[in-house]
Design an enzyme around this catalytic site. Sequence first.
Site, PDB file in Angstrom:
ATOM      1  N   GLU A  24     -34.401  65.351  20.434  1.00  0.00           N
ATOM      2  CA  GLU A  24     -34.432  64.133  19.609  1.00  0.00           C
ATOM      3  C   GLU A  24     -35.751  63.385  19.796  1.00  0.00           C
ATOM      4  O   GLU A  24     -36.245  62.750  18.865  1.00  0.00           O
ATOM      5  CB  GLU A  24     -33.210  63.258  19.950  1.00  0.00           C
ATOM      6  CG  GLU A  24     -31.926  63.879  19.397  1.00  0.00           C
ATOM      7  CD  GLU A  24     -30.655  63.516  20.132  1.00  0.00           C
ATOM      8  OE1 GLU A  24     -30.665  62.568  20.938  1.00  0.00           O
ATOM      9  OE2 GLU A  24     -29.638  64.195  19.897  1.00  0.00           O
ATOM     10  N   ASN A  80     -26.138  62.611  29.222  1.00  0.00           N
ATOM     11  CA  ASN A  80     -27.163  61.882  28.478  1.00  0.00           C
ATOM     12  C   ASN A  80     -26.456  60.932  27.517  1.00  0.00           C
ATOM     13  O   ASN A  80     -25.856  61.380  26.548  1.00  0.00           O
ATOM     14  CB  ASN A  80     -28.029  62.896  27.710  1.00  0.00           C
ATOM     15  CG  ASN A  80     -29.005  62.232  26.750  1.00  0.00           C
ATOM     16  OD1 ASN A  80     -29.234  61.029  26.818  1.00  0.00           O
ATOM     17  ND2 ASN A  80     -29.568  63.022  25.855  1.00  0.00           N
ATOM     18  N   TRP A  81     -26.512  59.657  27.835  1.00  0.00           N
ATOM     19  CA  TRP A  81     -25.804  58.671  26.995  1.00  0.00           C
ATOM     20  C   TRP A  81     -26.567  58.350  25.717  1.00  0.00           C
ATOM     21  O   TRP A  81     -26.063  57.635  24.867  1.00  0.00           O
ATOM     22  CB  TRP A  81     -25.541  57.393  27.805  1.00  0.00           C
ATOM     23  CG  TRP A  81     -24.315  57.457  28.678  1.00  0.00           C
ATOM     24  CD1 TRP A  81     -23.702  58.590  29.149  1.00  0.00           C
ATOM     25  CD2 TRP A  81     -23.539  56.352  29.165  1.00  0.00           C
ATOM     26  NE1 TRP A  81     -22.603  58.256  29.902  1.00  0.00           N
ATOM     27  CE2 TRP A  81     -22.478  56.888  29.933  1.00  0.00           C
ATOM     28  CE3 TRP A  81     -23.641  54.965  29.054  1.00  0.00           C
ATOM     29  CZ2 TRP A  81     -21.520  56.084  30.568  1.00  0.00           C
ATOM     30  CZ3 TRP A  81     -22.704  54.160  29.684  1.00  0.00           C
ATOM     31  CH2 TRP A  81     -21.652  54.716  30.427  1.00  0.00           C
ATOM     32  N   LYS A  82     -27.793  58.820  25.601  1.00  0.00           N
ATOM     33  CA  LYS A  82     -28.617  58.526  24.414  1.00  0.00           C
ATOM     34  C   LYS A  82     -28.622  57.016  24.150  1.00  0.00           C
ATOM     35  O   LYS A  82     -28.603  56.238  25.085  1.00  0.00           O
ATOM     36  CB  LYS A  82     -28.118  59.325  23.215  1.00  0.00           C
ATOM     37  CG  LYS A  82     -27.897  60.802  23.523  1.00  0.00           C
ATOM     38  CD  LYS A  82     -27.694  61.611  22.297  1.00  0.00           C
ATOM     39  CE  LYS A  82     -27.339  63.031  22.682  1.00  0.00           C
ATOM     40  NZ  LYS A  82     -27.419  63.957  21.583  1.00  0.00           N
ATOM     41  N   HIS A  88     -36.475  65.990  25.263  1.00  0.00           N
ATOM     42  CA  HIS A  88     -35.231  66.193  24.513  1.00  0.00           C
ATOM     43  C   HIS A  88     -35.600  66.423  23.042  1.00  0.00           C
ATOM     44  O   HIS A  88     -36.542  65.818  22.536  1.00  0.00           O
ATOM     45  CB  HIS A  88     -34.322  64.967  24.672  1.00  0.00           C
ATOM     46  CG  HIS A  88     -32.940  65.193  24.150  1.00  0.00           C
ATOM     47  ND1 HIS A  88     -32.652  65.188  22.803  1.00  0.00           N
ATOM     48  CD2 HIS A  88     -31.771  65.473  24.782  1.00  0.00           C
ATOM     49  CE1 HIS A  88     -31.350  65.436  22.637  1.00  0.00           C
ATOM     50  NE2 HIS A  88     -30.799  65.611  23.828  1.00  0.00           N
ATOM     51  N   GLY A 119     -24.081  65.459  26.140  1.00  0.00           N
ATOM     52  CA  GLY A 119     -24.297  64.229  25.393  1.00  0.00           C
ATOM     53  C   GLY A 119     -22.982  63.504  25.165  1.00  0.00           C
ATOM     54  O   GLY A 119     -22.487  62.779  26.037  1.00  0.00           O
ATOM     55  N   GLY A 120     -22.381  63.707  23.998  1.00  0.00           N
ATOM     56  CA  GLY A 120     -21.188  62.956  23.585  1.00  0.00           C
ATOM     57  C   GLY A 120     -20.081  62.926  24.628  1.00  0.00           C
ATOM     58  O   GLY A 120     -19.464  61.885  24.864  1.00  0.00           O
ATOM     59  N   GLU A 176     -31.284  73.716  25.407  1.00  0.00           N
ATOM     60  CA  GLU A 176     -30.461  73.006  24.443  1.00  0.00           C
ATOM     61  C   GLU A 176     -30.821  73.462  23.030  1.00  0.00           C
ATOM     62  O   GLU A 176     -31.793  72.957  22.439  1.00  0.00           O
ATOM     63  CB  GLU A 176     -30.695  71.495  24.544  1.00  0.00           C
ATOM     64  CG  GLU A 176     -30.335  70.900  25.881  1.00  0.00           C
ATOM     65  CD  GLU A 176     -29.927  69.449  25.731  1.00  0.00           C
ATOM     66  OE1 GLU A 176     -28.811  69.126  26.116  1.00  0.00           O
ATOM     67  OE2 GLU A 176     -30.712  68.659  25.188  1.00  0.00           O
ATOM     68  N   SER A 217     -23.015  70.532  22.795  1.00  0.00           N
ATOM     69  CA  SER A 217     -21.572  70.542  22.502  1.00  0.00           C
ATOM     70  C   SER A 217     -20.728  71.095  23.657  1.00  0.00           C
ATOM     71  O   SER A 217     -19.734  71.786  23.421  1.00  0.00           O
ATOM     72  CB  SER A 217     -21.299  71.305  21.201  1.00  0.00           C
ATOM     73  OG  SER A 217     -21.883  70.621  20.098  1.00  0.00           O
ATOM     74  N   GLY A 270     -24.615  67.935  19.425  1.00  0.00           N
ATOM     75  CA  GLY A 270     -23.809  67.000  18.643  1.00  0.00           C
ATOM     76  C   GLY A 270     -23.124  67.612  17.443  1.00  0.00           C
ATOM     77  O   GLY A 270     -22.543  66.895  16.625  1.00  0.00           O
TER      78      GLY A 270
END
Length: 248
Positions: free
Chosen positions: A94, A9-11, A92, A229-230, A162, A208, A168
């Site tokens: 977010e 997920n590149w957000k 998600h 993610g990251g 998640e 993470s 993150g």
Amino acid sequence: MRGKLAAGNWKMNGVAASLAEVESLVLSMGRPTCEVLLCPPATLIHRMSVVASGNIKIGGQDCHAKTTGAHTGDLSAAMLADAGASYVIVGHSERRQDHGETDAVVQSKASAAITEGLVAVICVGETLEDREAERTLDVIAAQLDGSVPDTATAATVVVAYEPVWAIGSGLTPTLEQIGEVHDFIRTNLNARLGTTEGDAIRLLYGGSVKPGNAAEIFAVSNVDGALVGGASLKAADFGPIVDALSNA
Ligand code: PEP
């Protein structure tokens, strides 16, 4: 036997120049035994699908529940599919936090995705407050009941666990905690959808995940892959995660 899925997920990260990472990933990962998915910002979906040239599936990060209409700034599932997506993330944390998305909204988005032929990656997860109050499983049960459509099948839905506090943050639950929630989700889906579909729906862990912890997480029961993610932004990080899942 469930297939495995390494999803990134590149957000709100990535511009055209970032597609070089996708080229590197395609070259470095060889022929993984797992499915690989990247969900870039919508602006990159089409271009990324060209660069990925079938080696990596492409997904959106959200969709509207309606097909068309007066919804400025939104994208329908049909539009994502038209641009080259075959998956879409819905619910998600977010989106739930930043846009006030309820379980009912998430369920309607998942249904819209399914109708348009996309696989919906439905996210659930507890806050730190929930975990400390020992209500994690209650929260997960309510989110599953409210967010997963009754029509969900193994071909149309993936569930991503998640924990909000792990996203993150560099923090992860213990392997026992991950296993407890994944087993719980499996039991819940079996009871709700029947074992044919419930047992076959892929369950991802997200929060993470890094090259250094991926292998031990993939060894946990009912973990069929990860939503990352990251560490999905760079081929040097995501490649080893794909490898770890291929070898799990
Ligand atoms: C995510 O946003 O879905 C996620 C899991 O992020 P990260 O891997 O950076 O914790």
